[in-house]
Structures are given as structure tokens and as C-alpha cells.
Design a protein around this motif. Structure first.
Motif, PDB file in Angstrom:
ATOM      1  N   GLU A  58       0.903  -1.251  -0.038  1.00  0.00           N
ATOM      2  CA  GLU A  58      -0.043  -0.063  -0.059  1.00  0.00           C
ATOM      3  C   GLU A  58       0.828   0.973  -0.091  1.00  0.00           C
ATOM      4  OE1 GLU A  58      -2.223  -0.897   3.428  1.00  0.00           O
ATOM      5  OE2 GLU A  58      -3.558  -2.265   2.377  1.00  0.00           O
ATOM      6  N   PHE A  78       2.307   4.732   0.474  1.00  0.00           N
ATOM      7  CA  PHE A  78       2.000   5.731   1.316  1.00  0.00           C
ATOM      8  C   PHE A  78       1.513   6.987   0.438  1.00  0.00           C
ATOM      9  CE2 PHE A  78       3.380   8.774   4.735  1.00  0.00           C
ATOM     10  CZ  PHE A  78       2.421   8.161   5.865  1.00  0.00           C
ATOM     11  N   ALA A  79       1.928   7.261  -0.676  1.00  0.00           N
ATOM     12  CA  ALA A  79       1.437   8.258  -1.418  1.00  0.00           C
ATOM     13  C   ALA A  79       1.432   9.818  -0.788  1.00  0.00           C
ATOM     14  CB  ALA A  79       0.070   8.041  -1.930  1.00  0.00           C
ATOM     15  N   ALA A  80       2.209  10.019   0.059  1.00  0.00           N
ATOM     16  CA  ALA A  80       2.275  11.433   0.706  1.00  0.00           C
ATOM     17  C   ALA A  80       3.259  12.338   0.294  1.00  0.00           C
ATOM     18  CB  ALA A  80       2.811  10.916   2.258  1.00  0.00           C
ATOM     19  N   CYS A  81       4.146  12.133  -0.482  1.00  0.00           N
ATOM     20  CA  CYS A  81       5.020  13.166  -0.876  1.00  0.00           C
ATOM     21  C   CYS A  81       4.630  13.934  -2.190  1.00  0.00           C
ATOM     22  CB  CYS A  81       6.533  12.619  -0.974  1.00  0.00           C
ATOM     23  SG  CYS A  81       6.796  11.722  -2.604  1.00  0.00           S
ATOM     24  N   ARG A  82       3.626  13.440  -2.773  1.00  0.00           N
ATOM     25  CA  ARG A  82       3.145  14.230  -4.170  1.00  0.00           C
ATOM     26  C   ARG A  82       4.167  14.529  -4.852  1.00  0.00           C
ATOM     27  NH1 ARG A  82      -0.817  11.185  -3.278  1.00  0.00           N
ATOM     28  NH2 ARG A  82      -2.299  12.434  -4.636  1.00  0.00           N
ATOM     29  N   PHE A  85       4.515  12.516  -9.691  1.00  0.00           N
ATOM     30  CA  PHE A  85       3.295  12.580 -10.731  1.00  0.00           C
ATOM     31  C   PHE A  85       3.901  12.016 -12.171  1.00  0.00           C
ATOM     32  CE2 PHE A  85       1.483  15.468  -7.350  1.00  0.00           C
ATOM     33  CZ  PHE A  85       0.189  14.916  -7.381  1.00  0.00           C
ATOM     34  N   THR A  89       0.500   5.072  -6.995  1.00  0.00           N
ATOM     35  CA  THR A  89      -0.771   4.831  -6.723  1.00  0.00           C
ATOM     36  C   THR A  89      -1.352   4.060  -7.957  1.00  0.00           C
ATOM     37  OG1 THR A  89      -1.908   6.617  -7.474  1.00  0.00           O
ATOM     38  CG2 THR A  89      -1.084   6.547  -5.017  1.00  0.00           C
ATOM     39  N   GLN A  90      -0.367   4.103  -9.042  1.00  0.00           N
ATOM     40  CA  GLN A  90      -0.885   3.226 -10.231  1.00  0.00           C
ATOM     41  C   GLN A  90      -0.430   1.809 -10.619  1.00  0.00           C
ATOM     42  OE1 GLN A  90      -3.522   4.815 -12.215  1.00  0.00           O
ATOM     43  NE2 GLN A  90      -3.273   6.387 -10.352  1.00  0.00           N
ATOM     44  N   ALA A 117       5.389  21.048  -5.185  1.00  0.00           N
ATOM     45  CA  ALA A 117       5.322  20.238  -4.040  1.00  0.00           C
ATOM     46  C   ALA A 117       6.992  20.201  -3.213  1.00  0.00           C
ATOM     47  CB  ALA A 117       5.063  18.714  -4.298  1.00  0.00           C
ATOM     48  N   VAL A 119      11.624  15.298   5.778  1.00  0.00           N
ATOM     49  CA  VAL A 119      10.440  15.610   4.903  1.00  0.00           C
ATOM     50  C   VAL A 119       8.872  14.800   4.967  1.00  0.00           C
ATOM     51  CG1 VAL A 119      11.931  16.360   2.891  1.00  0.00           C
ATOM     52  CG2 VAL A 119      11.461  13.805   3.328  1.00  0.00           C
ATOM     53  N   LEU A 120       8.800  14.323   5.940  1.00  0.00           N
ATOM     54  CA  LEU A 120       7.810  13.596   6.636  1.00  0.00           C
ATOM     55  C   LEU A 120       7.340  12.462   5.394  1.00  0.00           C
ATOM     56  CD1 LEU A 120       5.951  16.421   8.185  1.00  0.00           C
ATOM     57  CD2 LEU A 120       6.157  14.490   9.277  1.00  0.00           C
ATOM     58  N   PHE A 137       3.962   9.688  13.367  1.00  0.00           N
ATOM     59  CA  PHE A 137       3.625  10.953  13.147  1.00  0.00           C
ATOM     60  C   PHE A 137       2.831  11.373  14.474  1.00  0.00           C
ATOM     61  CE2 PHE A 137       3.736   9.221   9.029  1.00  0.00           C
ATOM     62  CZ  PHE A 137       4.166  10.215   8.257  1.00  0.00           C
ATOM     63  N   LYS A 176      -0.129  14.153   6.336  1.00  0.00           N
ATOM     64  CA  LYS A 176       0.267  13.315   5.474  1.00  0.00           C
ATOM     65  C   LYS A 176       0.927  14.029   4.388  1.00  0.00           C
ATOM     66  CE  LYS A 176      -0.438   8.900   3.726  1.00  0.00           C
ATOM     67  NZ  LYS A 176      -1.243   7.624   3.725  1.00  0.00           N
ATOM     68  N   THR A 187       2.071  16.476   1.290  1.00  0.00           N
ATOM     69  CA  THR A 187       2.758  17.730   1.178  1.00  0.00           C
ATOM     70  C   THR A 187       1.992  19.146   1.023  1.00  0.00           C
ATOM     71  OG1 THR A 187       4.712  16.510   0.462  1.00  0.00           O
ATOM     72  CG2 THR A 187       4.657  18.843  -0.092  1.00  0.00           C
ATOM     73  N   PHE A 188       1.052  18.835  -0.123  1.00  0.00           N
ATOM     74  CA  PHE A 188       0.098  19.851  -0.556  1.00  0.00           C
ATOM     75  C   PHE A 188      -0.587  20.357   0.626  1.00  0.00           C
ATOM     76  CE2 PHE A 188       1.318  18.479  -4.839  1.00  0.00           C
ATOM     77  CZ  PHE A 188       1.667  19.429  -5.561  1.00  0.00           C
TER      78      PHE A 188
END
Lengths: 213, 656
Positions: A41, A43-47, A50, A62-63, A85, A148-149, A168, B496, B498-499
Motif C-alpha cells: 500500500e 504511502f502516497a504522501a510526498c506528491r 506525478f 498509486t498506479q 510540491a 520531509v515527513l 507521526f 500526511k 505535502t500539498f
């Protein structure tokens, strides 16, 4: 095996494989901070990862790969989101590369080079945390102004120990990675495991003084 | 028989007979109690005792009635009911005093003192004190009825029909009003009959997104290899929204019945209510409802002899706004930090503890029993083809009659705000309506004729959201409104992605600068670009919608942003740093001291000719002086930019 088209490259991959990982394994770099290989799964957090599919920017992590998938990694929409971002992350990051242990091994530096942007968050106010160092963990120090979390430390700790001693904490803009020990847990002593330190893309976690790895 | 076998439910006439017998007995007992109450000719006092009523003093009102009744030796029955949604009238009571010859009467704002007076004058002496009434609850020849009042007559209540009419703590009162009849009916037919009706009704999720409820259930039904669970999402957190709380506190059984029907439709044997812990009365009410339903055999093992089992429980959320998002809600129930994750997999495919999970909002579930009772086509008669049914809004802010309003979808904003809710008080002008809470947008006057339904609102740039509506008058600064909502989402972001975590903070920081006159050229473009990227780049719905208040206010009120930046002017004269109060000496009356006495910082002084002036250095712009200046003079004004306030010199001797 299926074939997908990334920019102009035909890539073979297993059906259902993670798109980001497939690209990275085939030498196509897509900026990313939070993706762990073979993660079930993401984490898809840093964005940052793309890519454009069917005219829409989506996070590659996520793809899933499927026959005939067409992916573009370098469109203006993709770059715009990645740059924003990245600038957002830099606006809370202490830029002291020369003094930083991660210098030249830092994922942020790599991404800056790749996106051809500087390490200053152009147009955004810089807001650092004070104090920047969190020593809530018994033997780790987390530098909140480097972190950078991405959450990789939490994930690897959880995978390895079945329970994460980093977590967190707080909400919103104040969210940080912090040590967390249940009040009734036995006192945690250093076992030699440095997974969280090693996985950190910006070397924000270090051992406290006097603790030897 | 073949068909029944396919549906996986043993369905034979004996089962149905047992269900009819068992439910028939429960229904008959509830009816008997209702008749007994009705036939009892002693006066009845209905008091709304939801959280809102209690906050307005309904408990004191109730005590006052009880004490006065016993002191004066009058026999009357006090009936504690939920909320009817008329916030402006709290605490309210309805008095049925049939012996007086008057119909049941609605009294608004019944303080303890008024309660004593009504007991003595109406219940004892038969004078209903018409100057205190809002109206009669039914048409009659003597006094005007509340149904002549559009706040009552233009509503259409499907979900909230029984709210404020029944005692939420007594299951029999719900059953006597045909409650659980849909449930008993459903148990006699195969589960897909329920699904068929819900699909056919076109019911869309009332939590905000408006996804087709039947489709959601169908997706769960397809997960034949998984065990299932259904969850009622009552983690209502939008500022100014309280529909879910009111429904749970006023008619918990209708929600419970809806949840049970959902469980039956998808084959789940476990159902949970996720209620935020900040709603203690809702938690207590729903817990009580569950145990009463258990005792009656309406839920539990072998329900009404049907062979269907259903367990129900309450989970209390710890107050994070983001936990209303379904993936965060699931994590929080599993004991983890409530952080949304990427969908798919959807909860129906893999949800709470790996089970196939259906999560529906309170209002969605509460609409299911009426749909099952009256049929899908009946439900479609209300509302629009794409958004059937009713919408429930909590209309707050600058309106004359705020509160909960249930209207058919498709009614225009103008009807809702001006006809039903009485328009803007104090002869002020309408400026905007913020719809959909922190995820929604502000719509200006030209959208007043927009029909309220899922798609029209999205088209206009707002969204239905969960149904919060804040009406804003001309004294509201739109930059300040955007700042208010951003402050909320920024704090409530899970941190969670960034944006949402950093982006919303930057939006807020720019808006903050604007409201204190430190705006810079380029700020508007920066707000737009950031908002756009946050919308497209965020992980979950909270982040994707967080910039909406900024985007819509920029779209419709751009000149206000420009005035803040270019002229240091807040056109609504609302931002403190950009405005000042002053006293118009032509209007100020000699000898009046009202403003002097109320100023908390002694900023008001007496001029040499015995009028008043404000020391701008001392003034904290609280506005108390403006409130206290007698209406005959109305001498105090607020102006922006602050330097436009006329300078009135403080006499020297007073200065020393």
C-alpha cells in the motif's frame, strides 16, 4: 508480462506491478521521496511522483501497470505540480547543505537537479521549527527541519518490529515524526537496528551522542 | 422457490408469519401506549431537549415547569422530545391543553420565567398569552397556525419528519409512528429487494460527495469472499454544521433502522456508529437506542425470527476532522492515526480490519427507511431527477431564522435564505452564502437563483458538502471568511501529504498578511497558483477541496482582495488592522455617556463641547461603542482604510 509506453519507451512489466517502481527499475527517474520498493500500500504522501495518464496528472506510486498503458513523465502539468510540491517541502527545510551529513547523498538535491530548480523555495516564506531537534525517542534524534515527513522510517520500523517506535505526531502544519513509546512498554534499548536512519532520504535521523552503532 | 434459493435466503411463508407475529406484537404494544397518552386528557408540555435546546436553557425551562406544576398542584405531562431545527426559537415548548379549547400551541424562547408564567396563566387559568406564541400547531379558527409561516410550510420533511415530535429515548414512540416497519418488511423479502429499492430511488450519499448509495452497496455485495461490516459516519466536523448530531439526538432509531437495512442488503452482521466524542448526548442517545432495539429483538440474534443476526455498537471518534474521510475513519477505528490513504482499494473492497466495509452518512441512512416504506418512485417525486429527495442544511450566520431546514432538492438558494429563513436581519444586504463548509465555496448574489442540488452547486464552484450553510451580509469581509476556513483546514490537515500540510499553511499565511494590510503585488496570483496545485495534487478529499473558499472568493470577490493589497482597504470595514471606528460629531448627543461606559480600554473621551471622540491609539476596535450607541443617535461608524477616520483632538487638560 504486459507492455506499457512511458514517454517514448516501450517497457515490459508484470501486469499489476507498481508503475513508479517499474519506471525506476527501467532507468526512468521520477522524483519521489516516500515510496518503498514492493510496498503493498504505497504511502502516497510526498506528491512528487506525478505522471500524466489520459491527460490527468496522477501519482505514479498509486498506479498499476496494465497492457497498453500510456504514461508521460514530462508534461507541463506534471512539472508544475512537482515543482510546487518541491518548493513547499523546501519552505520548511533548513538549507545548510555544506554542514549537512546528507550533502551529495540527499534526495532533495537530486530532485532539485532533476527538476532544474534551486534549493530556495522561490516566492514562499520559509518557516522552520523551533526547536528543530526532537529527542523524545530514547536513543534517536530527529531533525524536524530536515525531515520531509515521507514516513519511510515509520514504515520500515513497523515492518521489521511489528510496531513502530517512531510515529507521526501532532496535526496539520505542525505534524512531525517523533519517538513514541507506550507508557507501559518496557524501556527501549538500542539493539543495533538502524533501519530508520539508513532509509531516511535526507538523513534527518541520527543516534544520540554516546550510543554506538 | 428457485429464485429464492439464488438469493441465498431461505424464504418460506412460515418465516414471514413469525416475523409478522413478532413485529405485530411489538407494534401493537407501541400503539397501545400511544393511545393511552393521547386519551389522557391532562395537558402535555413538549420540550425540545437536544444539545442546542439544553445550551439555550431548556433544562432550566423544564425544571421551572416541573416546580411550578407541583407548587400549584396542576397535573400535566412533560414530554421530552428532540430538536425540530428551529434554532431561533430555542428553548421552545409546545403546549397541548385540550381542555382550554385551544389547539396545541408553539411557544418560542421559553425561559424559566416564561415557563412559570405559562403554567399559571395558561394551564391554570386558561389564557394562552397570545403575545408569546409563534403559532398553533394545527389549522384552527382561533389563532394563526405556524403553517402560515414559510419557515414551517416550505419545508419538506422526509428524514427529519419525526425530529422534535417523539421522545428519542423511547423506542415505542418511534414504532408507534410506523418505525421499523420497513425493517420488518425487508426481513420478509430477499436482501436484493432492499438494494433494488435504494438503487431505484437514486439516493445519493449525503456526506458530501453525492455518490450513489445503491452503487456503494452493490460494490460491497460483490465482494462475496469477504465478511462485511456497515458503519454509520457521524463524525460531523464542519464548523457550523450540526445536522447529524440533531438527527441522532432527536430520532436515533430511524438512523439505526437505515443502518440495519444497509447491513441486511449487503449481508453484514456487524454494524457500527462512528460518533465523535464531542457529541456526548448523541453518543448516549444512540447507545440507548441500540440497547432498546436489542431488548425488543429488533436487532441481535435471529431478528424477529428471521434467522438474520445483526450486532451493533458505537465507536467514539476523538475529534479529528479528517476522520470523517472514510479511509481515515477506518484507520482511526483500527487504533491508528487517522490519515487517509489512496483509494482504490475502496473500503467496500478492503476496509475495516480487511472486511468489506460500507460507510454511509447519518442523513443517507435516515433516508432509507422512508424509501423502503413508500417505494423508490415515491422518493423520486421529491427533488430533481439527478438529485432525488431532500437536502438538509444547517443555515447559520446572518439570517433571521437560522436552524436546520429540510427542503426538496432543486429549491433555489433565494427561497431557502429569504423565504424560509427570513432573509438578512437589520436591513442589511445579502453578500454571499458559504455552502459546504470548509470544503465548499462562497456564492454571491447572482447565484441566488441556483437550484440546490449536488451538480448545480459543484458547477457554481461550491459543493453540497455535508450541508453547512453560512449566510454572510454586507459587513463580512470575504478575505477574512476565506482566512477563517483555511485556518480550520490547515489545523485539521492530517499532515500526511505535502500539498495539504504545507500548502494550506502558505495560503493561510498570505491571507493573514492581507487582512493586516501587508499584502503585496503578486499575492493574488500566488494564492491562485497554490490553490490550483493543492486541489490537483493532494491525496484526499480534505486537501483537494481545502482551497475552495479561496478560489471561489477570489473568483467572485476579487476586487476585495485587490483593495486589501493595493489600498490597504477592507471594503466591508471588517478587518481590524485596516479599519477604525469614529464618532460623527453631528450625530453625537451632548451628555450621552453610553459609549464611554462600555469601552474596555477607556479610549472614548469627551470633547471640548461635551461630545465624544475616540482615541485611535487606544482603541482596540471591539465595536462595543457602536453596539451601545443609542439608535436615536447612531453616531458611531466604522471606516476603512483606518486613516480616513476624522481626527478628533482630545482636550489637553483631560490628557494630563
Amino acid at each position: 508480462m504486459v507492455q506499457i509506453l512511458v514517454d517514448n519507451n516501450i517497457i515490459e512489466a508484470e501486469n499489476g506491478a507498481n508503475l513508479l517502481q517499474t519506471c525506476l527499475e527501467n532507468g526512468i527517474y521520477i522524483p519521489n521521496l516516500c515510496y518503498l520498493n514492493d510496498s503493498q500500500e504505497p504511502f502516497a504522501a510526498c506528491r512528487l511522483c506525478f505522471v500524466e495518464i489520459d491527460g490527468h496528472p496522477v501519482a505514479a506510486c498509486t498506479q498499476k501497470v496494465s497492457e497498453g498503458l500510456q504514461v508521460q513523465t514530462d508534461t507541463s502539468a506534471v512539472r508544475s505540480l512537482q515543482k510546487t510540491a518541491f518548493r513547499l517541502l523546501l519552505s520548511v527545510h533548513e538549507i545548510k547543505c555544506k554542514e549537512c551529513s546528507a550533502n551529495k547523498r540527499c534526495d532533495l538535491q537530486r530532485i532539485a537537479k532533476f527538476l532544474k530548480v534551486g534549493l530556495k523555495p522561490k516566492g514562499l516564506e520559509i518557516r522552520l521549527k523551533d526547536p528543530g531537534l526532537d529527542s523524545g525517542h530514547p536513543y534517536l534524534i530527529v531533525d524536524q527541519n530536515r525531515c520531509v515527513l515521507c514516513g519511510k522510517c515509520v514504515q520500515v520500523c513497523l515492518q521489521k518490529h511489528g510496531h513502530s517506535y517512531l510515529t507521526f505526531a501532532k496535526r496539520g502544519f505542525d505534524t512531525v515524526i517523533s519517538g513514541y513509546i507506550e507508557p507501559d512498554d518496557i524501556p527501549l534499548t538500542f539493539s543495533g537496528c538502524t533501519l530508520c536512519i539508513d532509509i531516511c532520504p535526507v538523513m534527518a535521523i541520527s543516534l544520540k551522542e554516546g550510543i554506538k552503532s | 422457490m428457485k429464485k429464492q434459493k439464488e438469493k441465498g435466503k431461505k424464504l418460506n411463508p412460515i418465516d414471514n408469519k413469525i416475523i409478522d407475529e413478532k413485529f405485530g406484537a411489538i407494534f401493537a404494544e407501541a400503539q397501545r401506549r400511544k393511545k393511552e397518552r393521547q386519551n389522557n386528557s391532562i395537558p402535555k408540555i413538549h420540550i425540545g431537549l437536544s444539545t442546542c435546546g439544553i445550551a439555550a436553557g431548556a433544562m432550566e425551562t423544564k425544571t421551572a415547569f416541573e416546580e411550578t406544576l407541583s407548587q400549584r398542584g396542576i397535573e400535566a405531562q412533560i414530554h421530552c422530545v428532540g430538536c425540530i431545527g428551529h434554532c431561533y426559537a430555542e428553548p421552545w415548548v409546545i403546549i397541548e391543553n385540550s381542555e382550554s379549547g385551544f389547539p396545541p400551541i408553539f411557544y418560542p424562547q421559553v425561559t424559566a420565567g416564561k415557563a412559570k408564567m405559562l403554567t399559571k396563566l395558561y394551564l391554570e387559568e386558561g389564557d394562552p398569552r397570545l403575545e408569546h406564541i409563534l403559532g398553533a400547531m394545527e389549522e384552527n379558527e382561533m389563532i394563526p397556525s405556524v403553517w402560515e409561516f414559510s419557515r414551517f410550510s416550505k419545508e419538506k420533511r422526509i428524514v427529519m419528519d419525526l425530529c422534535g415530535k417523539i421522545d428519542p429515548d423511547d423506542i415505542n414512540e418511534y414504532i408507534a409512528e410506523d418505525g421499523y416497519s420497513s425493517w420488518a418488511k425487508a426481513l420478509k423479502s430477499p436482501p436484493d429487494e432492499v438494494l433494488k429499492q435504494v438503487l431505484g430511488s437514486g439516493l445519493r450519499g449525503r456526506g458530501g460527495a453525492g455518490f450513489l448509495t445503491g452503487k456503494k452497496w452493490e460494490l460491497a455485495l460483490k465482494q462475496t469472499h469477504l465478511e462485511k461490516i456497515v458503519i454509520c459516519n457521524a463524525d460531523e466536523g464542519d464548523p457550523g454544521a450540526y445536522m447529524d448530531r440533531t438527527i441522532l439526538e432527536s430520532n436515533p432509531h430511524q438512523v439505526l433502522e437505515g443502518l440495519a437495512l444497509c447491513a441486511y442488503a449487503i449481508g453484514a452482521h456487524k454494524a457500527l456508529f462512528y460518533v465523535r466524542a464531542e457529541y456526548p448526548l448523541a453518543v448516549k442517545t444512540i447507545q440507548n437506542a441500540i440497547s432498546q432495539a436489542m431488548e425488543s429483538g429488533i436487532i441481535g440474534k435471529d431478528i424477529l425470527g428471521s434467522g438474520f443476526d445483526l450486532e451493533m455498537d458505537v465507536f467514539q471518534g476523538s475529534g479529528a476532522f479528517v476522520c470523517g474521510e472514510e479511509t481515515a475513519l477506518i484507520l482511526s477505528m483500527e487504533g491508528s492515526r487517522g490519515m487517509p490513504y489512496h483509494r482504490p482499494p475502496y473500503p467496500a473492497e478492503r476496509g475495516f480490519q480487511g472486511l468489506s466495509t460500507v460507510i454511509n452518512n447519518v442523513k443517507t441512512l435516515a433516508a432509507v427507511p422512508p424509501i423502503l416504506k413508500n417505494g423508490a418512485s415515491w422518493y423520486r417525486q421529491t427533488g430533481t431527477p439527478e438529485s432525488p429527495g431532500t437536502a438538509i442544511f444547517s443555515v447559520v450566520g446572518n439570517v433571521t431564522h437560522p436552524g436546520l431546514v429540510e427542503i426538496p432538492m432543486g429549491v433555489t438558494l433565494r427561497t431557502l435564505i429569504f423565504d424560509i429563513c427570513g432573509g438578512i436581519p437589520d436591513k442589511k444586504k445579502f453578500k454571499a452564502a458559504q455552502i459546504g463548509g470548509p470544503s465548499g465555496g462562497c456564492l454571491p448574489e447572482e447565484f441566488l437563483d441556483t437550484p440546490i442540488d449536488f451538480d448545480s452547486l459543484i458547477e457554481a464552484g461550491a459543493m453540497m458538502g455535508s450541508g453547512g450553510m453560512v449566510v454572510l451580509d454586507e459587513d463580512t469581509c470575504m478575505v477574512d471568511v476565506a482566512k477563517y476556513f483555511l485556518d480550520f483546514t490547515q489545523k485539521e490537515s492530517c499532515g500526511k501529504c505535502t500539498f495539504c500540510r504545507i500548502g494550506t499553511w502558505h495560503l493561510l499565511s498570505i491571507l493573514q498578511r492581507l487582512t493586516i494590510g501587508e499584502g503585496q503585488e503578486g499575492d493574488i496570483e500566488k494564492l491562485e497558483q497554490l490553490s490550483h496545485d493543492i486541489k490537483n495534487g493532494s491525496l484526499c478529499g480534505l486537501g483537494k477541496t481545502a482551497p475552495n473558499p479561496v478560489l471561489t472568493s477570489l473568483k467572485y470577490f476579487r476586487e476585495e482582495y485587490e483593495a486589501h493589497i493595493k489600498e490597504g482597504c477592507c471594503p466591508a470595514a471588517s478587518c481590524r488592522a485596516l479599519s477604525a471606528y469614529y464618532i460623527d460629531l453631528d450625530k453625537c448627543a451632548r451628555g450621552c455617556d453610553a459609549c464611554v461606559g462600555c469601552c474596555p480600554v477607556d479610549a472614548v473621551f469627551t470633547t471640548s463641547n461635551r461630545k465624544k471622540g475616540i482615541d485611535q491609539q487606544l482603541c482596540v476596535k471591539c465595536g462595543e461603542c457602536k453596539v451601545h450607541c443609542p439608535p436615536d443617535y447612531n453616531a458611531i461608524f466604522r471606516i476603512s482604510p483606518a486613516h480616513l477616520a476624522p481626527i478628533i483632538e482630545r482636550p489637553k487638560e483631560e490628557n494630563q
